[in-house]
Scaffold this motif. Structure first.
Motif, short mmCIF file in Angstrom:
data_model
loop_
_atom_site.label_atom_id
_atom_site.label_comp_id
_atom_site.label_asym_id
_atom_site.label_seq_id
_atom_site.Cartn_x
_atom_site.Cartn_y
_atom_site.Cartn_z
N LYS A 1 -59.12 77.35 37.67
CA LYS A 1 -59.60 75.52 37.79
C LYS A 1 -60.86 75.52 37.41
O LYS A 1 -61.52 74.73 36.65
N GLY B 1 -53.93 63.31 53.93
CA GLY B 1 -52.96 62.26 54.06
C GLY B 1 -51.57 62.66 54.87
O GLY B 1 -50.78 61.85 55.39
N GLY C 1 -46.08 64.11 42.41
CA GLY C 1 -45.41 64.75 43.45
C GLY C 1 -44.87 63.96 44.61
O GLY C 1 -44.05 64.74 45.37
N LEU C 2 -45.46 62.95 44.91
CA LEU C 2 -44.95 62.21 46.04
C LEU C 2 -43.49 62.03 45.95
O LEU C 2 -42.75 62.28 46.87
N THR D 1 -60.29 74.85 50.66
CA THR D 1 -60.78 75.70 49.40
C THR D 1 -62.04 75.89 49.34
O THR D 1 -62.73 76.96 49.08
N ASP E 1 -58.98 63.88 51.70
CA ASP E 1 -57.84 62.63 52.02
C ASP E 1 -56.96 62.99 53.38
O ASP E 1 -56.35 62.17 53.92
N ARG F 1 -55.87 75.53 48.70
CA ARG F 1 -55.36 75.00 50.24
C ARG F 1 -54.77 73.78 50.28
O ARG F 1 -54.47 73.41 51.38
N GLY F 2 -54.77 72.88 49.21
CA GLY F 2 -54.41 71.57 49.53
C GLY F 2 -52.85 71.47 49.19
O GLY F 2 -52.35 70.17 49.38
N PHE G 1 -53.03 76.29 43.37
CA PHE G 1 -53.45 76.58 41.79
C PHE G 1 -54.58 77.77 42.39
O PHE G 1 -55.57 77.30 43.13
N GLY H 1 -54.28 61.24 47.96
CA GLY H 1 -54.67 62.65 48.10
C GLY H 1 -54.27 63.34 46.94
O GLY H 1 -54.61 64.32 46.58
N GLU H 2 -53.22 62.73 46.02
CA GLU H 2 -52.91 63.35 44.60
C GLU H 2 -54.24 63.22 43.78
O GLU H 2 -54.83 62.16 43.69
N GLU H 3 -54.18 64.40 43.10
CA GLU H 3 -55.84 64.49 42.58
C GLU H 3 -56.07 63.22 41.61
O GLU H 3 -57.04 62.95 41.41
C1 LIG Z 1 -48.63 62.94 47.37
C2 LIG Z 1 -49.59 63.96 47.28
C3 LIG Z 1 -50.67 63.78 48.43
C4 LIG Z 1 -51.53 64.87 48.32
N1 LIG Z 1 -52.58 64.90 49.35
C5 LIG Z 1 -53.51 65.81 49.41
C6 LIG Z 1 -54.68 65.70 50.40
O1 LIG Z 1 -54.52 64.94 51.18
N2 LIG Z 1 -55.35 66.78 50.43
C7 LIG Z 1 -55.56 67.66 49.50
O2 LIG Z 1 -56.52 68.59 49.36
N3 LIG Z 1 -54.44 67.72 48.41
C8 LIG Z 1 -53.58 66.81 48.46
N4 LIG Z 1 -52.58 66.92 47.37
C9 LIG Z 1 -52.79 67.87 46.31
C10 LIG Z 1 -53.89 67.56 45.20
O3 LIG Z 1 -53.08 66.92 44.21
C11 LIG Z 1 -54.58 68.49 44.68
O4 LIG Z 1 -53.42 69.64 44.27
C12 LIG Z 1 -55.50 69.31 45.49
O5 LIG Z 1 -56.51 68.71 45.90
C13 LIG Z 1 -56.26 70.47 44.70
O6 LIG Z 1 -56.96 71.20 45.40
P1 LIG Z 1 -56.53 72.77 45.97
O7 LIG Z 1 -56.48 73.60 44.63
O8 LIG Z 1 -57.85 73.14 46.34
O9 LIG Z 1 -55.39 72.89 46.96
C14 LIG Z 1 -51.60 65.95 47.31
C15 LIG Z 1 -50.74 65.85 46.39
C16 LIG Z 1 -49.83 64.89 46.18
C17 LIG Z 1 -48.70 65.11 45.15
#
Ligand SMILES: Cc1cc2nc3c(=O)[nH]c(=O)nc-3n(C[C@H](O)[C@H](O)[C@H](O)COP(=O)(O)O)c2cc1C
Ligand code: SF4
Ligand code: SF4
Lengths: 179, 610
Positions: free
Chosen positions: B232, B253, B547-548, B381, B251, B222-223, B227, B341-343
């Motif tokens: 995972k 953000g 990703g940013l 998630t 995070d 859900r982030g 995936f 927030g990017e993992e």
């Molecule tokens: C720039 C950037 C910021 C992100 N910020 C968050 C965030 O604040 N929270 C989050 O859960 N995933 C964020 N993600 C995605 C995470 O990299 C990661 O895919 C996610 O935490 C995986 O969890 P999920 O599979 O449960 O979604 C961000 C990705 C990028 C590229």
């Protein structure tokens, strides 16, 4: 003869190194004069600019005269190329951007080592400096950017021949790696 | 107030080291505590931490420079940061900033990287990226604590309290009240109750069966990236390693997202249960909850939930009495960096470093925290995973679409009567959300945050689902009274500020986009600049490292396509315009030379046609 593409070149705020690099094409200069007619350029010492197909600009924009000349080149030339680091991003002269203009002038004309007759010159004949040095694309639209300090003679040659033959511009790796 | 003469910097650091340990990976956590205590990180703290943790001074300084909430120079004893998301601005934050500045006797306006600090050291005013209070903004942080629902009266009162030097714990409690504003409950929000049922089922039926339920459910992250969660977990479980870790990504953000805040407030037990189930499945003994610094106020609550669960035997050693099932969770704070927030950046940050993204592969599932297999999942998630293990995979599949099982929790803000949290089955069309929240005359919706997509009314029949409109939950609404270019400016500044600086397309491209957008706003832009924006945006999408940078140009490119008039109506007539004011650029020289004749000026119009 009259149908040959016309080429003009100029050095704005540069060190003439890019023009020297152009001359480094050595005897290929003879081929070049067969291919093009030179208009305004330090190579011919012609000081007025006519309508041209190609304008090569060395150096960045540091004073009011640079602005005027660059704008004229843009008006007159169908294609304009930023040649070298100074034209592309301000280069060495842009190092003064870290300091105030007054500070630079004081250092050069008043406080610097070996200055005689200190005093910042002021004369309507002398173009005023801009607060900062700018790359040329911040003042007019630029069609091509040829990086390097200076770009090598071979890179300039590759560009000119490809451009004149209407081929896409592409460089062998060794002409555009800088380390 | 922060500073009391009684505590020396060295003494404070020594105490922090004694309580929280000398693991170099705790560097960031020590720095955050020092910052909170002294309103900056003094040199003495840099020296002491560098010596005690055996990390170089440069590394410590690099971390301070990287995180927006850490400072090398003192901020005010009251350090104020206004949330600067577009939703705060739409609610009038700019006016309130000016009001506060004036009341405090400060000059100018704060900008990114430029805080206004009063000379007596009492107070400083700066900006923060979205603080996640979009449904109750404008908002600010004061010494890290969230203040919501700002209006002129509240700002006036804040100025008084600051002038009088009243410590925060004696400020009116309602300033710090954060509402949940849950407006629509579905599968997940319908029922916050938990008694460890998911864990019991895990222990009764075994890790394989639990993983099979997650697989059956089709649950996807859900982030944002979506995936498949079971995959995972399975990758992590099967990856070779000595230890395994579970990380909850709190995070949050992404501008306009605030659902994780609500989940951590009212559903923390379920989130932690989801993490614990994951630990059981993959065989982890340690977990981390990475909480964004903006949610500092949630820390005591979360610590108490962890503590209670330990007491109830749901966390810690021998969970529910099962030998060998040991798992505990540490909370790590962030310090104002969206990229964390990017993992992989998050993991770097967990390890105490600057939050710079890692090279991938290897992915965290094989090489994450401490280079060991690590699952990173979003808060929502984990919550969903806990219920899936408790109620079975088919329960989640009962709602949603082919590729998107279950529901999505949205954070709705902007121009609507009822901003807040809405949970919908996947497959819900955008117009349904708009009508439920009381949005009228909607011009555009920004879905999935600043990094997401800009929707025009032509898109309002599209559905929220991974196969159509994927979203991390942010849903910002703009009615037809808004100038969408304000949104674009805000996001462009956000990305330029938040780029971690590691790769050129994003670091330089982000700044160029911001400058070009500002140029258009100033009425100095030309067609040429619009084509530059497209060109730079395409390079950023293609060539950025993470990703940013890939998503940073979305908002400009989307609005150029769907709302071209917001740009066109401001363009200058020339085909190309200088990127700075030529005549103004002669101002210093004119002054020095004492000239003002016509030759000492440059005319704006070049008359060029190229
Ligand atoms: C720039 C950037 C910021 C992100 N910020 C968050 C965030 O604040 N929270 C989050 O859960 N995933 C964020 N993600 C995605 C995470 O990299 C990661 O895919 C996610 O935490 C995986 O969890 P999920 O599979 O449960 O979604 C961000 C990705 C990028 C590229
Ligand atoms: S790019 Fe280098 S060689 Fe060319 S003008 Fe500038 S300093 Fe001289
Ligand atoms: S795209 Fe590059 S500079 Fe931007 S955040 Fe990712 S790694 Fe850092």
């Amino acid at each position: 003869m009259a149908d040959k593409p016309r080429v003009a070149t100029v050095s704005l705020c540069g060190c003439f190194g890019c023009h020297m690099s152009l001359l480094d094409i050595d005897e290929r200069i003879l081929q070049l004069v067969d291919l093009v007619t030179f208009d305004r350029t330090p190579l011919t010492d012609i000081k007025t600019l006519g309508d041209c197909d190609l304008g090569l600009i060395e150096g960045g924009v540091a004073n009011a005269e640079n602005v005027e000349v660059l704008r004229e080149f843009r008006r007159r030339c169908k294609t304009l190329v930023a040649v070298g680091a100074c034209a592309v991003n301000g280069g060495i002269p842009a190092m003064r951007n870290q300091f105030g203009l007054a500070e630079c002038l004081r250092e050069s004309y008043c406080d610097g080592i070996g200055v005689h007759n200190p005093g910042i010159p002021s004369d309507p004949e002398i173009p005023l400096l801009l607060n900062q040095v700018h790359p040329i694309h911040e003042v007019v639209a630029i069609d091509y950017f040829l990086p390097g300090c200076p770009p090598s003679a071979d890179a300039i040659w590759t560009f000119l021949t490809a451009f004149l033959e209407g081929r896409p511009i592409a460089f062998p790796y060794l002409q555009i790696h800088f380390d | 107030m922060n500073v009391s003469a009684a505590v020396t910097v060295e003494g404070f650091v020594a105490e922090s080291l004694a309580t929280h340990g000398r693991d170099p990976r705790h560097l960031l956590q020590h720095l955050i505590r020092v910052q909170q205590r002294f309103s900056y990180v003094p040199d003495a703290a840099v020296e002491a931490l560098s010596a005690a943790l055996d990390v170089t001074r440069t590394q410590v300084r690099a971390a301070i420079a990287f995180y927006a909430f850490l400072h090398e120079r003192p901020r005010g004893a009251f350090e104020i940061r206004f949330s600067d998301n577009i939703t705060d601005r739409m609610l009038g934050s700019r006016r309130l900033i000016r009001l506060l500045i004036e009341r405090l006797g400060l000059m100018g306006l704060p900008a990114w990287g430029r805080d206004l600090i009063r000379s007596d050291g009492r107070v400083s005013v700066g900006l923060a990226s979205c603080t996640g209070m979009c449904d109750q903004g404008p908002a600010l942080l004061i010494n890290g604590q969230a203040v919501t629902n700002l209006d002129a009266q509240r700002v006036d009162r804040i100025a008084d309290l600051v002038q009088e030097g009243i410590p925060l714990d004696r400020w009116p409690g309602e300033f710090f009240r954060v509402e949940n504003n849950i407006r629509r409950r579905g599968l997940l929000l319908g029922n916050p109750a938990t008694d460890g049922a998911a864990l019991r089922r895990l222990l009764d039926e075994g890790a394989d069966a639990a993983l099979a339920e997650v697989e059956r459910s089709g649950l996807r992250g859900r982030g944002g990236a979506g995936f498949t969660t079971a995959l995972k977990w399975r990758f992590c479980r099967e990856a070779p390693g000595t230890d395994r870790y579970v990380v909850c990504n709190a995070d949050e953000g992404e501008p306009g997202t605030f659902k994780d805040r609500v989940l951590l407030t009212d559903y923390a037990d379920l989130v932690i249960e989801g993490m614990t189930v994951c630990a059981g499945v993959i065989g982890a003994r340690r977990g981390f909850l990475y909480l964004r610094g903006e949610y500092l106020y949630l820390l005591p609550h979360l610590e108490s939930v962890l503590q209670r669960r330990r007491a109830e035997g749901l966390l810690g050693a021998r969970i529910l009495g099962r030998d060998g099932f040991d798992f505990d969770i540490e909370i790590h704070l962030g310090a104002g960096a969206y990229i964390c927030g990017e993992e992989s950046a998050l993991i770097e940050s967990l390890e105490g470093k600057r939050g710079v993204t890692r090279k991938r592969p290897p992915f965290p599932v094989t090489s994450g925290f401490d280079d060991q297999p690590t699952v990173v999942n979003n808060v929502e998630t984990f919550l969903a995973a806990a219920r899936v293990v408790q109620w079975g995979g088919y329960w989640l599949r009962g709602e949603g679409t082919d590729q998107s099982a279950g529901s999505k929790i949205l954070s709705v803000s902007g121009d609507c009567a009822r901003p807040g949290i809405y949970e919908y089955p996947f497959g819900t069309p955008v117009h349904r959300v708009l009508s439920d929240c009381g949005a009228e005359n909607t011009q555009a919706v920004q879905i999935s945050g600043a990094a997401g997509a800009t929707l025009s009314p032509a898109d309002f029949d599209r559905i929220i689902a991974f196969e159509d409109l994927p979203t991390a939950g942010s849903f910002m609404i703009f009615d037809d009274s808004r100038d969408l270019l304000d949104m674009v400016r805000n996001f462009a500044a956000f990305f330029a500020h938040e780029s971690c600086g590691f790769c050129t397309p994003c670091r330089v491209g982000g700044a160029l986009l911001r400058n070009l957008v500002e140029k258009v706003v100033a009425g100095q832009g030309s067609e040429y600049d619009l084509s530059e924006i497209r060109h730079i945006g395409a390079v950023m999408r293609q060539a950025s490292y993470c990703g940013l940078g890939h998503t940073a140009p979305n908002h400009v490119l989307n609005t150029l396509d769907k709302f071209p008039s917001i740009y066109r109506r401001r363009l200058a007539r020339e085909a190309h315009t200088p990127s700075f004011d030529l005549d103004a650029a002669l101002s210093e020289a004119r002054g020095i030379a004492g000239r003002n004749d016509p030759g000492a000026h440059i005319h704006a119009l070049s008359g060029e046609t190229a």
